[in-house]
Design a protein around this motif. Sequence first.
Motif, PDB file in Angstrom:
ATOM      1  N   GLU A 105       7.806 -26.160   8.375  1.00 44.12           N
ATOM      2  CA  GLU A 105       7.586 -26.708   7.039  1.00 44.12           C
ATOM      3  C   GLU A 105       6.093 -26.801   6.739  1.00 44.12           C
ATOM      4  OE1 GLU A 105       9.974 -30.004   5.565  1.00 44.12           O
ATOM      5  OE2 GLU A 105      11.118 -29.929   7.429  1.00 44.12           O
ATOM      6  N   PRO A 106       5.446 -25.675   6.495  1.00 44.40           N
ATOM      7  CA  PRO A 106       4.032 -25.729   6.128  1.00 44.40           C
ATOM      8  C   PRO A 106       3.855 -26.370   4.757  1.00 44.40           C
ATOM      9  CG  PRO A 106       4.882 -23.507   5.851  1.00 44.40           C
ATOM     10  CD  PRO A 106       5.969 -24.297   6.515  1.00 44.40           C
ATOM     11  N   SER A 107       2.676 -26.936   4.527  1.00 44.92           N
ATOM     12  CA  SER A 107       2.386 -27.623   3.269  1.00 44.92           C
ATOM     13  C   SER A 107       1.786 -26.644   2.267  1.00 44.92           C
ATOM     14  CB  SER A 107       1.416 -28.774   3.500  1.00 44.92           C
ATOM     15  OG  SER A 107       0.895 -29.252   2.289  1.00 44.92           O
ATOM     16  N   VAL A 108       2.488 -26.431   1.163  1.00 44.13           N
ATOM     17  CA  VAL A 108       1.966 -25.552   0.114  1.00 44.13           C
ATOM     18  C   VAL A 108       0.655 -26.117  -0.422  1.00 44.13           C
ATOM     19  CG1 VAL A 108       2.391 -24.603  -2.189  1.00 44.13           C
ATOM     20  CG2 VAL A 108       4.242 -24.664  -0.496  1.00 44.13           C
ATOM     21  N   ASP A 109       0.589 -27.422  -0.609  1.00 43.19           N
ATOM     22  CA  ASP A 109      -0.630 -28.052  -1.124  1.00 43.19           C
ATOM     23  C   ASP A 109      -1.806 -27.822  -0.184  1.00 43.19           C
ATOM     24  OD1 ASP A 109       0.717 -28.970  -3.339  1.00 43.19           O
ATOM     25  OD2 ASP A 109       1.048 -30.989  -2.538  1.00 43.19           O
ATOM     26  N   ALA A 110      -1.563 -27.991   1.128  1.00 43.82           N
ATOM     27  CA  ALA A 110      -2.645 -27.801   2.098  1.00 43.82           C
ATOM     28  C   ALA A 110      -3.118 -26.353   2.118  1.00 43.82           C
ATOM     29  CB  ALA A 110      -2.178 -28.232   3.485  1.00 43.82           C
ATOM     30  N   ILE A 111      -2.194 -25.432   1.966  1.00 45.48           N
ATOM     31  CA  ILE A 111      -2.547 -24.011   1.953  1.00 45.48           C
ATOM     32  C   ILE A 111      -3.386 -23.686   0.722  1.00 45.48           C
ATOM     33  CG2 ILE A 111      -1.620 -21.670   1.763  1.00 45.48           C
ATOM     34  CD1 ILE A 111       0.869 -22.762   3.337  1.00 45.48           C
ATOM     35  N   VAL A 112      -2.926 -24.086  -0.423  1.00 45.04           N
ATOM     36  CA  VAL A 112      -3.615 -23.767  -1.682  1.00 45.04           C
ATOM     37  C   VAL A 112      -4.996 -24.415  -1.715  1.00 45.04           C
ATOM     38  CG1 VAL A 112      -3.537 -24.031  -4.190  1.00 45.04           C
ATOM     39  CG2 VAL A 112      -1.460 -23.420  -2.928  1.00 45.04           C
ATOM     40  N   ALA A 113      -5.125 -25.602  -1.135  1.00 43.63           N
ATOM     41  CA  ALA A 113      -6.409 -26.302  -1.138  1.00 43.63           C
ATOM     42  C   ALA A 113      -7.498 -25.533  -0.396  1.00 43.63           C
ATOM     43  CB  ALA A 113      -6.241 -27.685  -0.514  1.00 43.63           C
ATOM     44  N   LEU A 114      -7.114 -24.643   0.500  1.00 42.88           N
ATOM     45  CA  LEU A 114      -8.088 -23.845   1.250  1.00 42.88           C
ATOM     46  C   LEU A 114      -8.601 -22.642   0.465  1.00 42.88           C
ATOM     47  CD1 LEU A 114      -6.392 -23.905   4.781  1.00 42.88           C
ATOM     48  CD2 LEU A 114      -8.446 -25.138   4.051  1.00 42.88           C
ATOM     49  N   ARG A 115      -8.064 -22.422  -0.710  1.00 40.07           N
ATOM     50  CA  ARG A 115      -8.447 -21.307  -1.586  1.00 40.07           C
ATOM     51  C   ARG A 115      -8.375 -19.958  -0.844  1.00 40.07           C
ATOM     52  NH1 ARG A 115     -13.303 -21.208  -2.384  1.00 40.07           N
ATOM     53  NH2 ARG A 115     -14.016 -22.873  -1.005  1.00 40.07           N
ATOM     54  N   PRO A 116      -7.259 -19.674  -0.207  1.00 38.10           N
ATOM     55  CA  PRO A 116      -7.153 -18.400   0.510  1.00 38.10           C
ATOM     56  C   PRO A 116      -7.008 -17.235  -0.458  1.00 38.10           C
ATOM     57  CG  PRO A 116      -5.039 -19.502   0.517  1.00 38.10           C
ATOM     58  CD  PRO A 116      -6.008 -20.460  -0.121  1.00 38.10           C
ATOM     59  N   ASP A 117      -7.392 -16.060  -0.002  1.00 37.93           N
ATOM     60  CA  ASP A 117      -7.094 -14.872  -0.800  1.00 37.93           C
ATOM     61  C   ASP A 117      -5.913 -14.108  -0.219  1.00 37.93           C
ATOM     62  OD1 ASP A 117     -10.331 -13.553   0.194  1.00 37.93           O
ATOM     63  OD2 ASP A 117      -8.516 -13.822   1.398  1.00 37.93           O
ATOM     64  N   LEU A 118      -5.298 -14.661   0.855  1.00 39.66           N
ATOM     65  CA  LEU A 118      -4.092 -14.052   1.423  1.00 39.66           C
ATOM     66  C   LEU A 118      -3.398 -15.054   2.340  1.00 39.66           C
ATOM     67  CD1 LEU A 118      -2.374 -11.416   1.782  1.00 39.66           C
ATOM     68  CD2 LEU A 118      -3.751 -10.964   3.819  1.00 39.66           C
ATOM     69  N   VAL A 119      -2.059 -15.060   2.313  1.00 46.40           N
ATOM     70  CA  VAL A 119      -1.249 -15.786   3.291  1.00 46.40           C
ATOM     71  C   VAL A 119      -0.427 -14.757   4.052  1.00 46.40           C
ATOM     72  CG1 VAL A 119       0.663 -17.399   3.651  1.00 46.40           C
ATOM     73  CG2 VAL A 119      -1.122 -17.924   1.962  1.00 46.40           C
ATOM     74  N   VAL A 120      -0.451 -14.861   5.372  1.00 42.34           N
ATOM     75  CA  VAL A 120       0.353 -13.992   6.241  1.00 42.34           C
ATOM     76  C   VAL A 120       1.413 -14.860   6.895  1.00 42.34           C
ATOM     77  CG1 VAL A 120       0.355 -12.393   8.178  1.00 42.34           C
ATOM     78  CG2 VAL A 120      -1.649 -12.540   6.699  1.00 42.34           C
ATOM     79  N   MET A 121       2.656 -14.409   6.835  1.00 38.84           N
ATOM     80  CA  MET A 121       3.739 -15.238   7.350  1.00 38.84           C
ATOM     81  C   MET A 121       4.900 -14.376   7.824  1.00 38.84           C
ATOM     82  SD  MET A 121       5.081 -16.639   3.646  1.00 38.84           S
ATOM     83  CE  MET A 121       6.339 -17.697   4.347  1.00 38.84           C
ATOM     84  N   GLU A 122       5.819 -15.016   8.534  1.00 44.83           N
ATOM     85  CA  GLU A 122       7.127 -14.439   8.828  1.00 44.83           C
ATOM     86  C   GLU A 122       8.138 -15.303   8.103  1.00 44.83           C
ATOM     87  OE1 GLU A 122       7.905 -14.538  12.992  1.00 44.83           O
ATOM     88  OE2 GLU A 122       5.907 -13.813  13.526  1.00 44.83           O
ATOM     89  N   VAL A 123       9.188 -14.705   7.624  1.00 42.17           N
ATOM     90  CA  VAL A 123      10.160 -15.508   6.889  1.00 42.17           C
ATOM     91  C   VAL A 123      11.434 -14.712   6.700  1.00 42.17           C
ATOM     92  CG1 VAL A 123       9.510 -14.785   4.555  1.00 42.17           C
ATOM     93  CG2 VAL A 123      10.339 -17.109   4.929  1.00 42.17           C
ATOM     94  N   GLU A 124      12.535 -15.431   6.590  1.00 39.32           N
ATOM     95  CA  GLU A 124      13.766 -14.771   6.181  1.00 39.32           C
ATOM     96  C   GLU A 124      13.636 -14.348   4.729  1.00 39.32           C
ATOM     97  OE1 GLU A 124      16.046 -14.043   8.291  1.00 39.32           O
ATOM     98  OE2 GLU A 124      15.118 -15.179   9.915  1.00 39.32           O
ATOM     99  N   ARG A 125      14.327 -13.294   4.353  1.00 44.47           N
ATOM    100  CA  ARG A 125      14.138 -12.716   3.017  1.00 44.47           C
ATOM    101  C   ARG A 125      14.502 -13.677   1.890  1.00 44.47           C
ATOM    102  NH1 ARG A 125      13.376  -7.157   3.492  1.00 44.47           N
ATOM    103  NH2 ARG A 125      13.802  -6.355   5.576  1.00 44.47           N
ATOM    104  N   ASP A 126      15.380 -14.641   2.159  1.00 40.18           N
ATOM    105  CA  ASP A 126      15.815 -15.533   1.093  1.00 40.18           C
ATOM    106  C   ASP A 126      15.059 -16.867   1.090  1.00 40.18           C
ATOM    107  OD1 ASP A 126      16.851 -16.505   3.419  1.00 40.18           O
ATOM    108  OD2 ASP A 126      18.890 -16.809   2.674  1.00 40.18           O
ATOM    109  N   SER A 127      13.974 -16.974   1.862  1.00 40.35           N
ATOM    110  CA  SER A 127      13.236 -18.232   1.914  1.00 40.35           C
ATOM    111  C   SER A 127      12.521 -18.495   0.596  1.00 40.35           C
ATOM    112  CB  SER A 127      12.210 -18.182   3.042  1.00 40.35           C
ATOM    113  OG  SER A 127      11.344 -19.295   2.958  1.00 40.35           O
ATOM    114  N   PRO A 128      12.570 -19.726   0.095  1.00 43.61           N
ATOM    115  CA  PRO A 128      11.880 -20.044  -1.161  1.00 43.61           C
ATOM    116  C   PRO A 128      10.372 -20.171  -0.988  1.00 43.61           C
ATOM    117  CG  PRO A 128      12.899 -22.016  -0.258  1.00 43.61           C
ATOM    118  CD  PRO A 128      13.339 -20.875   0.617  1.00 43.61           C
TER     119      PRO A 128
END
Length: 324
Positions: A105-128
């Motif tokens: 359960e990563p934090s969307v707010d914490a991610i966006v606050a870092l002002r990234p220009d890319l997120v790399v992840m693994e996820v099931e295709r139906d993940s929101p």
Amino acid sequence: MKRISGFVAALAVAATLTTACGTTEKAEDRAAAQGGPVTVTDSRGTKVELKAPARRVVALEWGEAEMLVTLGVQPVGVADVKGFGTWVTAVKLDPAVKDVGTRGEPSVDAIVALRPDLVVMEVERDSPLVAQLEKFVPVIVAKGADATRDLDRMREDLTMIATAVGRTAEAKTALAGFDTALAAGRERIAKANAAGKQFAMADGWKEGSSISIRMFGQGSFVSQLAIQLGLRNAWTGKVDERWGLGNTDVEGLSAIRDTDLRFFYNASDGDDVFATGLAGNAIWDSMAFVKSKQVHRNPDGIWTFGGPASARQFVNQLVKVYTA
């Protein structure tokens, strides 16, 4: 997975020169590495376009975080930084890397606050989560595992990430080093007359009074590494289609009957259920590999779902054990 540049004519000339020089580096790779636009197609089949190679990257799984560092890119954020330091020692994160929550359960707010220009992840295709993040930042989704071809999958994930961050030359170097280590390990095991020997690989945990054991089957990442070294996986029980992992208990281990088998396991978090939880267990003590003292705790911090750096660590561990 090609890189895109606005200087089409220049790229055509460069490509011709590249061919003449006998190198496999693509002209568009060089252009992107210099700051041009980048397009990658990720595991979803989605084309992700970046205006330039990503520099501020957040990684939500440890395997992809390891790959970034291997490529020379320190992520600005990683899910569960403390856990990474426990389970992954092939590379080190910079102390400045921010924690963005758990891997589950990563934090969307914490991610966006870092002002990234890319997120790399693994996820099931139906993940929101992908759709939530794509409102703010480009996302590429690595496959992360494929029990039918996991070593090839690792290469593809690394190459995809390298393309996105403009580090394809570094990816080729990392994979060449991995291939060299694998070939050298295979040769050493053959010279030690250990080719064809059987192994089993597991990790485990205790819940109340019960010990649960997770076996690494034929298609798992570390099993494929061992098989490439010339070894044979003794575990033939049921495993899942993605990770090649199967659950059992100590009674289930009795299916492993080979008398010349080495049993490897992980306990990087310090919870060594095989040494302590099974101490005095009659079924465990009766197993041939236990009686012959061929049970091997892996060095802490070899990530069994990593990239070429972790893969080389595990290869070195197997070679060390089988050539001792």
